[in-house]
Scaffold this active site. Structure first.
Site, PDB file in Angstrom:
ATOM      1  N   LYS A  27      -2.565  39.371  27.054  1.00  0.00           N
ATOM      2  CA  LYS A  27      -1.606  38.754  27.983  1.00  0.00           C
ATOM      3  C   LYS A  27      -1.751  39.346  29.386  1.00  0.00           C
ATOM      4  CE  LYS A  27       1.626  37.856  24.213  1.00  0.00           C
ATOM      5  NZ  LYS A  27       2.650  38.450  23.357  1.00  0.00           N
ATOM      6  N   GLY A  62       8.593  34.137  18.518  1.00  0.00           N
ATOM      7  CA  GLY A  62       9.405  33.367  17.565  1.00  0.00           C
ATOM      8  C   GLY A  62       9.180  31.886  17.780  1.00  0.00           C
TER       9      GLY A  62
END
Ligand code: NAP
Ligand code: HSE
Length: 439
Positions: A207, A304
């Site tokens: 990232k 999630g």
């Protein structure tokens, strides 16, 4: 109303299944806000018999996602399988090559091959959107790629892995073991298929490498990142940090220095009174320091199903709202051809504060020796303490040092010198300290 946008979704796991569910539940609202319907017409996953809590009986099922990418029935290929190579990479390349827009949450793929894929998308005149690839639901890609255009970014850093932040928070607040916390993060759908990517820091590095490119305009350099995960962090470190007024977070940091761009991922002590220290659980935070705007701090759900699907949905909606012939935002903030060569600043020249925990034999002169080795390497100490809970004469003692800003190579030299004295029991623990602007 314009024709429906037809999408094919490859990967129906935590993120893919959430996306399909939300697209179905919100179809009317989406059609109004995008000016056209968004229809899932094809899906691909490995196991057709698995109950995913979604109804895909009326859409075309592809065993092979590359075949789906070649289908004439879809306008957008959504890749939610994961993996830097193999099916995900082959399918994304196939989709872009035939001029399909692509949406992906796959940071591993972008970290490895993002520049080539961006060049391909630009050549074909299609969008390659990847908001979900960094910091889950936080719109940090859009912020860096579009909103901060014209700013010179000096530092970008943050908590970019929900699994690690969840583990560190649970260990501290509930006293649970590392293993138990990781298991729970996996159950909740936060972890990567191979959770080693989370806990060893690779996911944060993937990232960070994407944010570095967007922030500094350089080629993606995911292999040029100093990397340490959280597997070495003990409850003792977490408690010692708290006693000193800090909390431990796995941070990814990229900053401009005189010798190049420093990229590092490691457990970091941040002052308890900073906002980032209070970011707990699966929540992520990304801070961007730039010259015109100043500091921007974005905090939100980092992993999630729903959080990630929200970002994927935003990317799909951007495509639904785009019109043929419209100027496209370059995939990596500037045209792939205009990205500069990455110039790495070595970790040895990093300057900052350090927490050093030493387990030593309980004998006369140890304290003085440690102080001398520090002084010889011009390291100024903010504090030195013998851990109050372990003052049993004759037993190994814990000594904790906190330094003022100093260079990494000085710290390494001082520790080597201390190691050669023969009184250390076990490996020293070294944790870098980062000072957010608000601390
Ligand atoms: P996941 O739950 O493991 O789901 C992966 C899906 O891909 C499964 O449905 C699997 O099929 C399918 N798949 C894997 N290999 C395939 C192949 N060769 N052909 C067809 N289908 C294949 O993963 P996830 O958590 O949803 O993550 C998906 C992507 O999003 C990854 O790139 C991940 O890094 C990224 N991401 C995840 C999160 C998160 O919080 N989970 C957040 C941000 C980004 P089966 O179900 O049949 O096995
Ligand atoms: N495994 C990743 C995390 C998913 O825990 O942050 C979100 O990218």
């Amino acid at each position: 109303m314009a024709d429906a946008l037809k999408i094919g979704v490859a990967g129906l796991g935590t993120v893919g299944a959430s996306l399909v569910r939300i697209l179905h539940q919100r179809r009317n609202e989406l059609a109004v806000s995008c000016g056209r319907a968004i229809e899932v017409v094809a899906v691909s996953a490995r196991d057709r018999t698995r109950d995913r809590g979604i109804d895909v009986s009326s859409v075309t099922w592809y065993e092979n996602p590359v075949e789906m990418a070649k289908s004439a029935d879809i306008d957008v290929f959504v890749e939610l399988m994961g993996g830097a190579t193999g099916a995900a990479s082959d399918a994304v390349e196939a989709a872009l090559s035939r001029g399909l827009h692509v949406v992906t949450a796959n940071k591993a793929l972008l970290a490895r091959n993002g520049v080539a894929l961006a060049a391909l998308a630009e050549e074909k005149g299609v969008l390659l959107n990847y908001e979900a690839a960094v910091a889950g639901g936080i719109p940090v890609i859009k912020a860096l790629r579009e909103s901060l255009t014209g700013n010179t970014v000096n530092r970008v850093y943050g908590i970019m892995n929900g699994t690690c932040n969840y583990i560190l928070t649970k260990m501290e607040k509930e006293g649970l073991s590392f293993e138990a916390c990781l298991k729970e993060a996996q159950r909740l759908g936060y972890a990567e298929a191979d959770p080693a990517f989370d806990i060893e820091g690779n996911d944060t590095a993937h990232k960070l490498s994407i944010l570095t490119t967007l922030a500094f305009g350089s080629q993606i350099a995911a292999d040029d990142i100093y990397l340490e995960g959280i597997t070495n962090i003990s409850i003792e470190d977490i408690h010692a940090a708290a006693e000193l007024g800090y909390r431990i977070k796995l941070l990814g940091v990229a900053q401009r220095t005189e010798t190049g761009i420093e990229q590092r991922v490691h457990p970091t002590m941040v002052p308890q009174n900073s906002v980032i220290a209070q970011v707990d659980g699966v929540t992520n935070a990304v801070a961007i320091e730039s010259d015109i705007l100043g500091e921007l701090l974005m905090v939100g759900p980092g992993a999630g199903g729903n959080a990630t699907a929200s970002a994927v949905l935003g990317d799909i909606a951007d495509i639904a709202k785009s019109r043929p012939g419209q100027q496209m935002v370059p995939v990596l903030g500037r045209p792939a051809k205009a990205l500069e060569t990455y110039r790495r600043a070595q970790i040895q020249s990093h300057e900052g504060g350090y927490f050093i925990r030493l387990t030593v034999e309980d004998r006369t002169g140890v304290f003085a020796s440690i102080a001398t080795r520090m002084a010889e390497n011009r390291i100024s100490l903010e504090s030195i303490m013998q851990h109050s809970k372990q003052l049993e004469p004759g037993k190994p003692q814990t000594i904790i040092l906190v330094t003022h800003a100093t260079r990494e190579d000085s710290v390494r030299r001082a520790i080597d010198a201390i190691k050669s004295e023969g009184y250390l029991r076990g490996e020293p623990q070294v944790i870098r300290i980062e000072r957010p602007k608000d601390a």
